[in-house]
Scaffold this motif. Structure first.
Motif, PDB file in Angstrom:
ATOM      1  N   MET A   1     -13.594   2.536 -17.730  1.00 44.75           N
ATOM      2  CA  MET A   1     -12.336   1.947 -17.304  1.00 44.75           C
ATOM      3  C   MET A   1     -12.536   0.430 -17.218  1.00 44.75           C
ATOM      4  N   PRO A   2     -11.661  -0.351 -17.834  1.00 47.51           N
ATOM      5  CA  PRO A   2     -11.779  -1.807 -17.753  1.00 47.51           C
ATOM      6  C   PRO A   2     -11.680  -2.289 -16.301  1.00 47.51           C
ATOM      7  N   ASP A   3     -12.249  -3.468 -16.065  1.00 44.58           N
ATOM      8  CA  ASP A   3     -12.293  -4.003 -14.702  1.00 44.58           C
ATOM      9  C   ASP A   3     -10.921  -4.085 -14.047  1.00 44.58           C
ATOM     10  N   GLU A   4      -9.929  -4.578 -14.785  1.00 42.31           N
ATOM     11  CA  GLU A   4      -8.601  -4.739 -14.191  1.00 42.31           C
ATOM     12  C   GLU A   4      -8.012  -3.393 -13.778  1.00 42.31           C
ATOM     13  N   ASP A   5      -8.168  -2.381 -14.619  1.00 46.50           N
ATOM     14  CA  ASP A   5      -7.657  -1.045 -14.285  1.00 46.50           C
ATOM     15  C   ASP A   5      -8.386  -0.481 -13.063  1.00 46.50           C
ATOM     16  N   ARG A   6      -9.696  -0.668 -13.029  1.00 43.79           N
ATOM     17  CA  ARG A   6     -10.480  -0.177 -11.889  1.00 43.79           C
ATOM     18  C   ARG A   6     -10.044  -0.878 -10.604  1.00 43.79           C
ATOM     19  N   PHE A   7      -9.842  -2.189 -10.682  1.00 41.64           N
ATOM     20  CA  PHE A   7      -9.414  -2.940  -9.497  1.00 41.64           C
ATOM     21  C   PHE A   7      -8.047  -2.471  -9.028  1.00 41.64           C
ATOM     22  N   GLN A   8      -7.108  -2.304  -9.953  1.00 39.79           N
ATOM     23  CA  GLN A   8      -5.765  -1.859  -9.572  1.00 39.79           C
ATOM     24  C   GLN A   8      -5.796  -0.477  -8.932  1.00 39.79           C
ATOM     25  N   ALA A   9      -6.619   0.421  -9.456  1.00 40.50           N
ATOM     26  CA  ALA A   9      -6.742   1.761  -8.868  1.00 40.50           C
ATOM     27  C   ALA A   9      -7.332   1.670  -7.460  1.00 40.50           C
ATOM     28  N   LEU A  10      -8.339   0.814  -7.305  1.00 42.03           N
ATOM     29  CA  LEU A  10      -8.943   0.600  -5.992  1.00 42.03           C
ATOM     30  C   LEU A  10      -7.918   0.041  -5.016  1.00 42.03           C
ATOM     31  N   PHE A  11      -7.160  -0.932  -5.461  1.00 44.86           N
ATOM     32  CA  PHE A  11      -6.143  -1.562  -4.620  1.00 44.86           C
ATOM     33  C   PHE A  11      -5.112  -0.529  -4.164  1.00 44.86           C
ATOM     34  N   ARG A  12      -4.571   0.236  -5.129  1.00 43.06           N
ATOM     35  CA  ARG A  12      -3.547   1.238  -4.777  1.00 43.06           C
ATOM     36  C   ARG A  12      -4.093   2.289  -3.819  1.00 43.06           C
ATOM     37  N   ALA A  13      -5.330   2.704  -4.020  1.00 42.99           N
ATOM     38  CA  ALA A  13      -5.900   3.765  -3.191  1.00 42.99           C
ATOM     39  C   ALA A  13      -6.272   3.293  -1.790  1.00 42.99           C
ATOM     40  N   ALA A  14      -6.729   2.056  -1.666  1.00 39.52           N
ATOM     41  CA  ALA A  14      -7.292   1.618  -0.381  1.00 39.52           C
ATOM     42  C   ALA A  14      -6.386   0.691   0.424  1.00 39.52           C
ATOM     43  N   TYR A  15      -5.428   0.061  -0.200  1.00 42.58           N
ATOM     44  CA  TYR A  15      -4.632  -0.955   0.481  1.00 42.58           C
ATOM     45  C   TYR A  15      -3.999  -0.471   1.793  1.00 42.58           C
ATOM     46  N   PRO A  16      -3.251   0.628   1.794  1.00 49.33           N
ATOM     47  CA  PRO A  16      -2.600   1.033   3.061  1.00 49.33           C
ATOM     48  C   PRO A  16      -3.603   1.306   4.187  1.00 49.33           C
ATOM     49  N   ASP A  17      -4.719   1.975   3.845  1.00 47.20           N
ATOM     50  CA  ASP A  17      -5.732   2.258   4.871  1.00 47.20           C
ATOM     51  C   ASP A  17      -6.374   0.979   5.386  1.00 47.20           C
ATOM     52  N   LEU A  18      -6.600   0.052   4.486  1.00 50.47           N
ATOM     53  CA  LEU A  18      -7.226  -1.213   4.867  1.00 50.47           C
ATOM     54  C   LEU A  18      -6.305  -2.028   5.772  1.00 50.47           C
ATOM     55  N   VAL A  19      -5.017  -2.051   5.472  1.00 53.70           N
ATOM     56  CA  VAL A  19      -4.060  -2.772   6.317  1.00 53.70           C
ATOM     57  C   VAL A  19      -4.043  -2.156   7.717  1.00 53.70           C
ATOM     58  N   ARG A  20      -3.994  -0.836   7.803  1.00 51.32           N
ATOM     59  CA  ARG A  20      -3.995  -0.183   9.125  1.00 51.32           C
ATOM     60  C   ARG A  20      -5.291  -0.498   9.884  1.00 51.32           C
ATOM     61  N   PHE A  21      -6.419  -0.467   9.187  1.00 48.40           N
ATOM     62  CA  PHE A  21      -7.722  -0.778   9.797  1.00 48.40           C
ATOM     63  C   PHE A  21      -7.699  -2.177  10.414  1.00 48.40           C
ATOM     64  N   VAL A  22      -7.215  -3.148   9.666  1.00 49.81           N
ATOM     65  CA  VAL A  22      -7.205  -4.532  10.140  1.00 49.81           C
ATOM     66  C   VAL A  22      -6.150  -4.722  11.234  1.00 49.81           C
ATOM     67  N   GLU A  23      -4.977  -4.103  11.085  1.00 48.01           N
ATOM     68  CA  GLU A  23      -3.911  -4.258  12.095  1.00 48.01           C
ATOM     69  C   GLU A  23      -4.328  -3.722  13.458  1.00 48.01           C
ATOM     70  N   ARG A  24      -5.218  -2.743  13.483  1.00 44.74           N
ATOM     71  CA  ARG A  24      -5.697  -2.231  14.776  1.00 44.74           C
ATOM     72  C   ARG A  24      -6.608  -3.236  15.468  1.00 44.74           C
ATOM     73  N   ARG A  25      -7.082  -4.213  14.724  1.00 47.95           N
ATOM     74  CA  ARG A  25      -8.030  -5.175  15.276  1.00 47.95           C
ATOM     75  C   ARG A  25      -7.468  -6.580  15.423  1.00 47.95           C
ATOM     76  N   LEU A  26      -6.435  -6.897  14.669  1.00 47.92           N
ATOM     77  CA  LEU A  26      -5.840  -8.234  14.677  1.00 47.92           C
ATOM     78  C   LEU A  26      -4.333  -8.130  14.816  1.00 47.92           C
ATOM     79  N   HIS A  27      -3.715  -9.272  15.025  1.00 46.52           N
ATOM     80  CA  HIS A  27      -2.268  -9.346  15.022  1.00 46.52           C
ATOM     81  C   HIS A  27      -1.761  -8.930  13.640  1.00 46.52           C
TER      82      HIS A  27
END
Length: 177
Positions: A1-27
Motif C-alpha cells: 500500500m502506498p504511503d499516502e493510502d496507508r496514512f489515510q487509512a491510519l487517520f480514518r481508523a484512529a482519529y476519533p479515538d485519538l481525539v477522545r483520548f486527548v480531550e479527556r486530558r486537555l481542554h
C-alpha cells in the motif's frame, strides 16, 4: 500500500479515538491541535508506525502523550518567563512611589497578553542581553525588521501596562489588537 493510502487509512481508523483520548486530558479546544501534531509526526515517521492496527493506535497515543507533555512544559516555561519578567523590571517601567509587587504582577499580566513574537523579541534583547543584530540573527530576520518589531512590542506592552485589560487571545501575528 502506498504511503499516502496507508496514512489515510491510519487517520480514518484512529482519529476519533485519538481525539477522545486527548480531550479527556486537555481542554477540547486544544485537543484538535494536539491531534493534528500527532498526525504530522505520524506522516513524517510513517515507516516507524506499526502495521498492526492495535499497535499503531498505541503508537499514536504515545505520540499524543509526549505532545501533551511538551505542550505543558512549554506552558510552564511561558508562565515562568512571565514571572521572571515581572521580577526584572526596568527602572522606566516602575513609576516612582509605586508598589514593586503590584508593578511586578501588572507586568507579568501584561506580558501574558503579548503575542509570542513580541515576547521573543523583547526577551532576546531585554532579558538575554543580545544586541539587535544578534537577536535578528536568532530570529532569522533583518536588524531593521527586529527594530520595528521591538518598537511595536514595547508600545503594546506599555498599552497593556497603562490600560490593563484581558483580551480573549493575543493575535498570532503579533499585530495590533
Amino acid at each position: 500500500m502506498p504511503d499516502e493510502d496507508r496514512f489515510q487509512a491510519l487517520f480514518r481508523a484512529a482519529y476519533p479515538d485519538l481525539v477522545r483520548f486527548v480531550e479527556r486530558r486537555l481542554h477540547p479546544l486544544a485537543a484538535e491541535d494536539v491531534v493534528a501534531e500527532v498526525f504530522v509526526v505520524a506522516w513524517r515517521r510513517l515507516e516507524e508506525v506499526p502495521a498492526d492496527h492495535g499497535r499503531a493506535r498505541a503508537w499514536l497515543f504515545g505520540v499524543a502523550q509526549r505532545t501533551m507533555l511538551n505542550a505543558r512544559r512549554g506552558d510552564a516555561r511561558r508562565q515562568a518567563l512571565a514571572v521572571r519578567v515581572g521580577s526584572v523590571l526596568p527602572a522606566d517601567v516602575v513609576p516612582d512611589g509605586s508598589d514593586q509587587v503590584v508593578s511586578q504582577v501588572d507586568l507579568a499580566r501584561a506580558w501574558c497578553l503579548l503575542s509570542p513574537a513580541d515576547q521573543e523579541a523583547l526577551t532576546l534583547t531585554a532579558l538575554d542581553g543580545l544586541t539587535t543584530v544578534e537577536a535578528a540573527g536568532v530570529l532569522g530576520i533583518s536588524r531593521t525588521a527586529l527594530s520595528l518589531r521591538l518598537v511595536r512590542a514595547r508600545r503594546r506592552l506599555r498599552v497593556h501596562l497603562d490600560h490593563p485589560a484581558t483580551p480573549k487571545t493575543a493575535p498570532a501575528d503579533g499585530g495590533p489588537r
